[in-house]
Design a protein around this motif. Sequence first.
Motif, PDB file in Angstrom:
ATOM      1  N   ASP A   1       0.849  -1.431  -0.305  1.00 16.33           N
ATOM      2  CA  ASP A   1      -0.195   0.067  -0.277  1.00 16.33           C
ATOM      3  C   ASP A   1       1.067   1.311   0.323  1.00 16.33           C
ATOM      4  O   ASP A   1      -0.020   2.625   0.116  1.00 16.33           O
ATOM      5  N   ILE A   2       2.018   0.951  -0.231  1.00 19.84           N
ATOM      6  CA  ILE A   2       2.994   2.281   0.040  1.00 19.84           C
ATOM      7  C   ILE A   2       3.599   2.059  -1.870  1.00 19.84           C
ATOM      8  O   ILE A   2       4.331   1.244  -1.846  1.00 19.84           O
ATOM      9  N   PRO A   3       3.598   3.739  -1.760  1.00 18.43           N
ATOM     10  CA  PRO A   3       4.206   4.340  -3.901  1.00 18.43           C
ATOM     11  C   PRO A   3       5.647   3.431  -3.811  1.00 18.43           C
ATOM     12  O   PRO A   3       6.645   3.586  -2.750  1.00 18.43           O
ATOM     13  N   ALA A   4       5.808   3.250  -4.687  1.00 16.12           N
ATOM     14  CA  ALA A   4       7.026   2.263  -5.594  1.00 16.12           C
ATOM     15  C   ALA A   4       7.687   3.953  -5.908  1.00 16.12           C
ATOM     16  O   ALA A   4       6.623   3.924  -6.968  1.00 16.12           O
ATOM     17  N   LEU A   5       8.956   3.830  -5.855  1.00 19.74           N
ATOM     18  CA  LEU A   5       9.775   4.579  -6.447  1.00 19.74           C
ATOM     19  C   LEU A   5      10.739   3.960  -7.519  1.00 19.74           C
ATOM     20  O   LEU A   5      11.489   3.521  -6.603  1.00 19.74           O
ATOM     21  N   ALA A   6      11.431   4.445  -9.163  1.00 18.66           N
ATOM     22  CA  ALA A   6      11.816   3.845  -9.360  1.00 18.66           C
ATOM     23  C   ALA A   6      13.078   4.475  -9.180  1.00 18.66           C
ATOM     24  O   ALA A   6      13.121   5.310  -9.461  1.00 18.66           O
ATOM     25  N   LEU A   7      15.047   3.764  -9.251  1.00 15.20           N
ATOM     26  CA  LEU A   7      15.377   4.867  -8.891  1.00 15.20           C
ATOM     27  C   LEU A   7      16.875   4.163  -9.852  1.00 15.20           C
ATOM     28  O   LEU A   7      16.617   3.834 -10.204  1.00 15.20           O
ATOM     29  N   THR A   8      17.555   5.364 -10.273  1.00 17.15           N
ATOM     30  CA  THR A   8      18.902   4.927 -10.610  1.00 17.15           C
ATOM     31  C   THR A   8      19.845   3.874  -9.640  1.00 17.15           C
ATOM     32  O   THR A   8      19.675   4.024  -8.463  1.00 17.15           O
ATOM     33  N   GLU A   9      20.867   2.764 -10.376  1.00 18.58           N
ATOM     34  CA  GLU A   9      21.691   1.972  -9.593  1.00 18.58           C
ATOM     35  C   GLU A   9      22.547   2.835  -8.456  1.00 18.58           C
ATOM     36  O   GLU A   9      22.682   2.693  -7.468  1.00 18.58           O
ATOM     37  N   ALA A  10      22.972   5.104  -9.757  1.00 21.01           N
ATOM     38  CA  ALA A  10      23.392   6.040  -8.377  1.00 21.01           C
ATOM     39  C   ALA A  10      22.460   6.098  -7.661  1.00 21.01           C
ATOM     40  O   ALA A  10      23.013   6.085  -6.450  1.00 21.01           O
ATOM     41  N   GLU A  11      21.416   6.383  -7.542  1.00 23.16           N
ATOM     42  CA  GLU A  11      20.560   7.153  -6.769  1.00 23.16           C
ATOM     43  C   GLU A  11      20.420   6.070  -5.716  1.00 23.16           C
ATOM     44  O   GLU A  11      20.250   6.645  -4.609  1.00 23.16           O
TER      45      GLU A  11
ATOM     46  N   VAL B   1       5.748   8.500   2.625  1.00 17.16           N
ATOM     47  CA  VAL B   1       6.963   7.778   2.461  1.00 17.16           C
ATOM     48  C   VAL B   1       6.559   6.467   1.647  1.00 17.16           C
ATOM     49  O   VAL B   1       5.485   6.113   0.791  1.00 17.16           O
ATOM     50  N   VAL B   2       8.590   6.543   1.387  1.00 20.41           N
ATOM     51  CA  VAL B   2       8.485   5.094  -0.181  1.00 20.41           C
ATOM     52  C   VAL B   2       8.980   4.533   0.146  1.00 20.41           C
ATOM     53  O   VAL B   2       9.091   3.959   0.596  1.00 20.41           O
ATOM     54  N   CYS B   3       8.712   2.874  -0.844  1.00 19.93           N
ATOM     55  CA  CYS B   3       9.497   2.099  -1.274  1.00 19.93           C
ATOM     56  C   CYS B   3      10.332   2.288  -2.198  1.00 19.93           C
ATOM     57  O   CYS B   3       9.980   2.151  -3.653  1.00 19.93           O
ATOM     58  N   ALA B   4      11.630   2.737  -1.837  1.00 21.23           N
ATOM     59  CA  ALA B   4      12.881   2.914  -2.904  1.00 21.23           C
ATOM     60  C   ALA B   4      13.369   1.697  -3.853  1.00 21.23           C
ATOM     61  O   ALA B   4      14.230   0.861  -3.132  1.00 21.23           O
ATOM     62  N   LYS B   5      13.415   1.674  -5.388  1.00 18.96           N
ATOM     63  CA  LYS B   5      13.555   0.112  -6.079  1.00 18.96           C
ATOM     64  C   LYS B   5      14.176   0.506  -7.393  1.00 18.96           C
ATOM     65  O   LYS B   5      14.216   1.628  -7.371  1.00 18.96           O
ATOM     66  N   VAL B   6      15.416  -0.552  -7.481  1.00 20.00           N
ATOM     67  CA  VAL B   6      15.996  -0.389  -7.977  1.00 20.00           C
ATOM     68  C   VAL B   6      16.269  -1.180  -8.932  1.00 20.00           C
ATOM     69  O   VAL B   6      16.514  -2.367  -8.700  1.00 20.00           O
TER      70      VAL B   6
END
Length: 313
Positions: free
Chosen positions: A246-256, A285-290
């Motif tokens: 239920d938490i928004p996902a946020l796609a990151l680059t490898e550097a981020e 709050v987000v779930c940061a993913k790569v």
Amino acid sequence: MNTMTTSDNAKATRLSGWLVLDKPAGLTSTQALNRVKAKLRVRKMGHGGTLDPLASGLLPLALGEATKTVGYIMEGLKSYRFTVRWGIARTTDDGEGEITEESAARPSREAIEAAIPQFLGEIQQTPPTYSAIKVDGRRAYDIAREGGDPQLEPRPVHLESLDLVSIDDRDHATFVCTCGKGFYVRALARDLGETLGTPAHLSALRRTRVGAFDSEEMIPLDALEAMDDPQALQHYLLPVETALADIPALALTEAEANRLRSGQSVSLLKRANLERLRELENGDVVCAKVQGRAVALARFEAGAIRPVRILHV
């Protein structure tokens, strides 16, 4: 008998993810957790949402890195199947307590169904006397067990749905419900009786859902303890981020992602990032993913994301 080898045990200590346990009645949630912990040799475990000893059903167990996400499933909706015993009130609002009142009155199906709507939505509910809520720094159940009368105030709770499943016999009726955080099904059974003109208590309770976890994913405690092949557990182990559905996902680059892993914030003020931020609000709050893999729980503030919990998965 546990037949895991030394190397198996070493591997088990690194397990991370969620197990959806089918807790049997008669055990506390902590007792059930400790039995799983002993079987799997997992150093770090937690559970999401306590079940009373008399209750059975879904108990999410967090292993390893998943313990960092426990707090996020506590906010999710929970579903139960439960049975109310009409005509008897008990001190604990369930079958364990002493009888305090009896009556020959029994509600009809029509009366029960007519009463249900008043319990739906945002309502005020007085918790059971035997509950873990603190009164003047002490647990209410401790005060009650010593003969005291803890004064518990009504508090707002949410009941998403409530349906009558069956009239089992003259004394019992079975329901299903979905509710929010802090809701007591024992109190609902008590209050249903009061509304319908007869004392009542909860005689059976089984949880079938907690947040993103449902009954189809459960493994019985005895089946887990009987496992001889550690690899069989992988069939039941869910990803750490399951609790973050239920938490928004946020796609990151490898550097981020590397900046977050090192505890640094990541600025997202460039125009190119506007699409990624379109549905985020300050403080989210987000779930940061790569590449689809969870990296961290992070908070979006002032155009940047700042790490809250780093996830090593």
